[in-house]
Design an enzyme around this catalytic site. Sequence first.
Site, PDB file in Angstrom:
ATOM      1  N   ASP A  67      97.492   6.226 -11.990  1.00  0.00           N
ATOM      2  CA  ASP A  67      98.195   5.189 -12.665  1.00  0.00           C
ATOM      3  C   ASP A  67      96.841   3.565 -12.072  1.00  0.00           C
ATOM      4  O   ASP A  67      97.440   2.613 -12.748  1.00  0.00           O
ATOM      5  CB  ASP A  67      99.376   5.261 -11.959  1.00  0.00           C
ATOM      6  CG  ASP A  67     100.298   5.794 -13.242  1.00  0.00           C
ATOM      7  OD1 ASP A  67     100.369   5.296 -14.554  1.00  0.00           O
ATOM      8  OD2 ASP A  67     102.206   5.733 -12.519  1.00  0.00           O
ATOM      9  N   GLU A  98     102.308  -0.097 -15.963  1.00  0.00           N
ATOM     10  CA  GLU A  98     101.673   1.438 -15.456  1.00  0.00           C
ATOM     11  C   GLU A  98     101.558   0.485 -13.780  1.00  0.00           C
ATOM     12  O   GLU A  98     101.076   1.231 -12.997  1.00  0.00           O
ATOM     13  CB  GLU A  98      99.272   1.040 -15.996  1.00  0.00           C
ATOM     14  CG  GLU A  98     100.241   1.569 -17.896  1.00  0.00           C
ATOM     15  CD  GLU A  98      99.971   2.901 -18.165  1.00  0.00           C
ATOM     16  OE1 GLU A  98     100.220   3.671 -16.530  1.00  0.00           O
ATOM     17  OE2 GLU A  98     100.241   3.518 -18.613  1.00  0.00           O
ATOM     18  N   HIS A 101     104.584   1.572 -12.030  1.00  0.00           N
ATOM     19  CA  HIS A 101     104.322   2.860 -12.044  1.00  0.00           C
ATOM     20  C   HIS A 101     103.299   3.140 -10.896  1.00  0.00           C
ATOM     21  O   HIS A 101     104.094   4.347  -9.462  1.00  0.00           O
ATOM     22  CB  HIS A 101     103.315   3.731 -12.809  1.00  0.00           C
ATOM     23  CG  HIS A 101     103.978   3.605 -14.516  1.00  0.00           C
ATOM     24  ND1 HIS A 101     103.643   3.827 -15.789  1.00  0.00           N
ATOM     25  CD2 HIS A 101     105.272   3.243 -14.654  1.00  0.00           C
ATOM     26  CE1 HIS A 101     104.670   3.354 -16.342  1.00  0.00           C
ATOM     27  NE2 HIS A 101     105.480   2.702 -16.356  1.00  0.00           N
ATOM     28  N   TYR A 105     105.181   4.682  -6.438  1.00  0.00           N
ATOM     29  CA  TYR A 105     104.841   5.532  -6.016  1.00  0.00           C
ATOM     30  C   TYR A 105     105.020   5.345  -4.303  1.00  0.00           C
ATOM     31  O   TYR A 105     105.193   6.139  -3.381  1.00  0.00           O
ATOM     32  CB  TYR A 105     103.420   6.504  -6.188  1.00  0.00           C
ATOM     33  CG  TYR A 105     103.855   7.105  -7.907  1.00  0.00           C
ATOM     34  CD1 TYR A 105     104.603   8.177  -8.232  1.00  0.00           C
ATOM     35  CD2 TYR A 105     102.870   6.732  -8.569  1.00  0.00           C
ATOM     36  CE1 TYR A 105     104.414   9.024  -9.127  1.00  0.00           C
ATOM     37  CE2 TYR A 105     102.963   7.747 -10.209  1.00  0.00           C
ATOM     38  CZ  TYR A 105     103.957   8.367  -9.484  1.00  0.00           C
ATOM     39  OH  TYR A 105     103.727   7.906 -10.886  1.00  0.00           O
ATOM     40  N   GLU A 158      98.116  10.000 -20.521  1.00  0.00           N
ATOM     41  CA  GLU A 158      99.100   9.606 -20.224  1.00  0.00           C
ATOM     42  C   GLU A 158      99.793  10.972 -21.032  1.00  0.00           C
ATOM     43  O   GLU A 158     101.198  11.114 -20.207  1.00  0.00           O
ATOM     44  CB  GLU A 158      99.057   8.863 -21.187  1.00  0.00           C
ATOM     45  CG  GLU A 158      98.714   7.279 -20.386  1.00  0.00           C
ATOM     46  CD  GLU A 158      99.261   5.862 -21.148  1.00  0.00           C
ATOM     47  OE1 GLU A 158     100.520   5.692 -21.265  1.00  0.00           O
ATOM     48  OE2 GLU A 158      98.491   5.070 -20.888  1.00  0.00           O
ATOM     49  N   GLU A 192     105.726   6.114 -19.993  1.00  0.00           N
ATOM     50  CA  GLU A 192     104.177   6.899 -20.897  1.00  0.00           C
ATOM     51  C   GLU A 192     104.734   7.682 -22.620  1.00  0.00           C
ATOM     52  O   GLU A 192     103.131   8.150 -22.684  1.00  0.00           O
ATOM     53  CB  GLU A 192     104.000   7.871 -20.050  1.00  0.00           C
ATOM     54  CG  GLU A 192     103.916   7.933 -19.094  1.00  0.00           C
ATOM     55  CD  GLU A 192     102.110   6.669 -18.628  1.00  0.00           C
ATOM     56  OE1 GLU A 192     101.987   6.358 -19.298  1.00  0.00           O
ATOM     57  OE2 GLU A 192     102.367   6.346 -17.534  1.00  0.00           O
ATOM     58  N   HIS A 195     104.036   4.710 -24.509  1.00  0.00           N
ATOM     59  CA  HIS A 195     101.707   5.085 -24.413  1.00  0.00           C
ATOM     60  C   HIS A 195     101.022   5.821 -25.248  1.00  0.00           C
ATOM     61  O   HIS A 195     100.444   5.521 -25.976  1.00  0.00           O
ATOM     62  CB  HIS A 195     101.879   4.855 -23.023  1.00  0.00           C
ATOM     63  CG  HIS A 195     102.446   3.455 -22.089  1.00  0.00           C
ATOM     64  ND1 HIS A 195     102.431   3.214 -20.876  1.00  0.00           N
ATOM     65  CD2 HIS A 195     103.302   2.681 -22.284  1.00  0.00           C
ATOM     66  CE1 HIS A 195     103.107   2.593 -20.427  1.00  0.00           C
ATOM     67  NE2 HIS A 195     103.653   2.329 -21.128  1.00  0.00           N
TER      68      HIS A 195
END
Length: 342
Positions: A67, A98, A101, A105, A158, A192, A195
């Site tokens: 990402d 992105e 994203h 994490y 992706e 995603e 996308h």
Amino acid sequence: MVDTYYKAMNWNKLEDVVDKATWEKLTSQFWLDTRIPLSNDMDDWRTLSKLEQTVVGHVFGGLTLLDTLQSQDGIEAMLKDTRTQAETAVFNNIQFMESVHAKSYSSIFSTLNTAEEIEEIFDWTDHNEYLQKKAETVNNIYQNGTPLQKKVASVFLESFLFYSGFYTPLYYLGNNKLANVAEIIKLIIRDESVHGTYIGYKFQLGFNELSDDKKEEMQDWMYDLLYELYDNEEKYTNELYKGTNWTEEVMTFLRYNANKALMNLGQSPLFPDGNAEDVNPIVMNGISTGTTNHDFFSQVGNGYLMGQVEAMKDSDYDIGLNDDSSNENNGGELFNKIRKLK
């Protein structure tokens, strides 16, 4: 009359209706990781073995790297080749998400892991041979490829390469564990999906303008790239899931999503066992289950904010553009498909 130096964006006069459909879909499903109560997964986390915890950490480390690549280099590379002003706006939205994203994490890490574990995760991520090879292969195309090659690399990233990592949280969700972590993953998958469909559509517009010889040349390059990425992904998956018995199931899941990536690009599927019925049903159940509605007063889940997250259907990828079709008709068809993506 002064000559036009800079053209204002007019959303009421669009060159491609798919741009507006995609913008509306992406903005309607906007989310942030801070609204998901990740700490509620701590009890589940403590039940996992040390090996399982390590696998989860490395999985999310790898996803963070991809990402980061997409937000810092991938979208930036494709922004240089947009066909319409509205397409530029859509890519700006994609680029921001992105980054969301990648940041998500770290929210997972800060909740589940110690400082020492986080340090180990990023050290592993930054030095894993196959993960770095994956990033290098894709980024070389972003930096040196043609506009169509960049779109192929992006769709493969992706719609295919992420899924060696997505398997893990979906597996745990199917086994009623780490539900809030999985909520974030399902939100990412939902993004995603749009996308990959949108960038694949833009690829098809350019692909259909090529001569027959150039089309064949592009297809040869595309499938060669997929074989190269798949070979590396097999090695990465074997190392990532070392000590577990998941590797073969993850590879089946990858083949399923590789076929989806090809469908996004308007191409024929490659892998004969890349069908939904070949994938572990626990994982497919995880990917298709609606989001959890959390307590509206004490904790807000994405089920409350964004509605339902649903799996992509095979028909959602069936957006092949016929050479003799008008751009307007093709755009109208995909407009309806994007609006249906959950």
